[in-house]
Design a protein around this motif. Sequence first.
Motif, short mmCIF file in Angstrom:
data_model
loop_
_atom_site.label_atom_id
_atom_site.label_comp_id
_atom_site.label_asym_id
_atom_site.label_seq_id
_atom_site.Cartn_x
_atom_site.Cartn_y
_atom_site.Cartn_z
N LEU A 1 35.63 44.38 52.73
CA LEU A 1 35.55 43.86 54.10
C LEU A 1 35.30 42.36 54.07
O LEU A 1 35.89 41.59 54.84
CB LEU A 1 34.45 44.58 54.89
N HIS A 2 34.42 41.95 53.17
CA HIS A 2 34.13 40.52 53.00
C HIS A 2 35.37 39.78 52.49
O HIS A 2 35.63 38.63 52.89
CB HIS A 2 32.96 40.34 52.03
N TYR A 3 36.14 40.42 51.63
CA TYR A 3 37.37 39.84 51.09
C TYR A 3 38.38 39.57 52.21
O TYR A 3 38.98 38.49 52.29
CB TYR A 3 37.95 40.80 50.04
N ILE A 4 38.56 40.57 53.09
CA ILE A 4 39.48 40.41 54.24
C ILE A 4 39.01 39.27 55.13
O ILE A 4 39.80 38.39 55.52
CB ILE A 4 39.58 41.72 55.04
N ALA A 5 37.71 39.27 55.46
CA ALA A 5 37.15 38.22 56.33
C ALA A 5 37.32 36.84 55.70
O ALA A 5 37.61 35.86 56.41
CB ALA A 5 35.69 38.51 56.61
N SER A 6 37.16 36.74 54.39
CA SER A 6 37.29 35.46 53.70
C SER A 6 38.72 34.94 53.77
O SER A 6 38.95 33.73 53.95
CB SER A 6 36.87 35.59 52.23
N ALA B 1 45.89 48.09 55.35
CA ALA B 1 45.49 48.38 53.97
C ALA B 1 45.10 49.85 53.82
O ALA B 1 45.41 50.49 52.80
CB ALA B 1 44.33 47.48 53.56
N LYS B 2 44.43 50.40 54.82
CA LYS B 2 44.09 51.83 54.81
C LYS B 2 45.36 52.69 54.76
O LYS B 2 45.45 53.65 53.98
CB LYS B 2 43.27 52.20 56.05
N ALA B 3 46.34 52.34 55.60
CA ALA B 3 47.59 53.11 55.64
C ALA B 3 48.35 52.98 54.34
O ALA B 3 48.92 53.95 53.84
CB ALA B 3 48.44 52.64 56.82
N PRO C 1 41.87 45.98 46.40
CA PRO C 1 42.33 44.62 46.72
C PRO C 1 43.85 44.50 46.79
O PRO C 1 44.38 43.71 47.58
CB PRO C 1 41.76 43.78 45.57
N ASP C 2 44.56 45.30 45.99
CA ASP C 2 46.03 45.25 46.01
C ASP C 2 46.59 45.70 47.36
O ASP C 2 47.62 45.19 47.81
CB ASP C 2 46.61 46.12 44.89
N ASP C 3 45.95 46.69 47.99
CA ASP C 3 46.37 47.13 49.32
C ASP C 3 46.26 45.98 50.32
O ASP C 3 47.14 45.76 51.15
CB ASP C 3 45.51 48.31 49.81
#
Length: 336
Positions: free
Chosen positions: A247-252, A279-281, A293-295
Amino acid sequence: MEDTNHNEHAENDNLHFSNRIDLKPLQAHVTQIKQEIGKIIVGQNELIELLIISILANGHTLIEGVPGVAKTVTAKLLARTLDVDFSRIQFTPDLMPSDILGTSIFNVKTNEFEYKKGPIFSNIVLIDEINRAPAKTQAALFEVMAERQITIDNNEFLMEAPFLVFATQNPIEQEGTYRLPEAQLDRFLFKVTVNYPSLDEEVQILTENHKRADQLDYSTITPVLNASEILKYQTLIKQILVEDNLLHYIASIVNNTRNNANLYLGASPRASIAILNAAKANAAIQGRDFVTPDDIKRCAKAVLQHRLVLTPEREMEAFTVDKVVDLILETIEIPR
């Protein structure tokens, strides 16, 4: 001996973890959808997979490419694999908002106005050449794409789920097009760019076209999913695990777009949510009930490329948004 036992326990834990959600029916249906579309379409694997991801993530998709690369046909075929209502709206310069949303008509018999619904009232709506219509018509889509409802004469009309918009457009350099407002672009989960086929793919296209005598038979496409199954899978996607560091990665990634020297306009929090859901899908169709992270990296470009605006200096240097997104993904540290 201790290491061997540890590895066995880890494998057992992974096996147990992977079985937390049964994703095999979903994967089987995704494979079926690809096979049905593959009866007519050659290649376009990335477009088809991203469209399927957008359906599972309950998001709209903008498909961009030069004329003749099967944007509309692919979207129509995908809609045929779903046993739901479908409508197509051809956008033109003279199209009015009422041509999309519908209008109130006075009924002489009842002495009252009756609302006649427009073609937007469907499950899958294909808007062909969306950038052929001016801003007034584009604005008619703002509410329905964001809130899945429309307001006419102070009355709210909810769209029946699932409600998804697939829109095609030619590149902005093509003659007779209008630039889509940023507020509307932000309502699309993905923007997918469709490129020319490879030489081998084009040979196959010609071969298939010759075999079927230049005729497209949509009746050969068998529906794979109905409305209730789509809603069930959309609910299932929400159960995919995402660790806090991701979640922090996405926000960053999204935060970087707002402080990037190459960009005039960054992405909104809606983009962060879009990356998360996509990414979930993507994880689910790969058979995993957890995001990696690849998603996130796989979906980030399709989520961000239509939301970012380059600085005038970068535009003059023929820089691209895709290149900026690549640089951002290289800069942000990948969680381990």
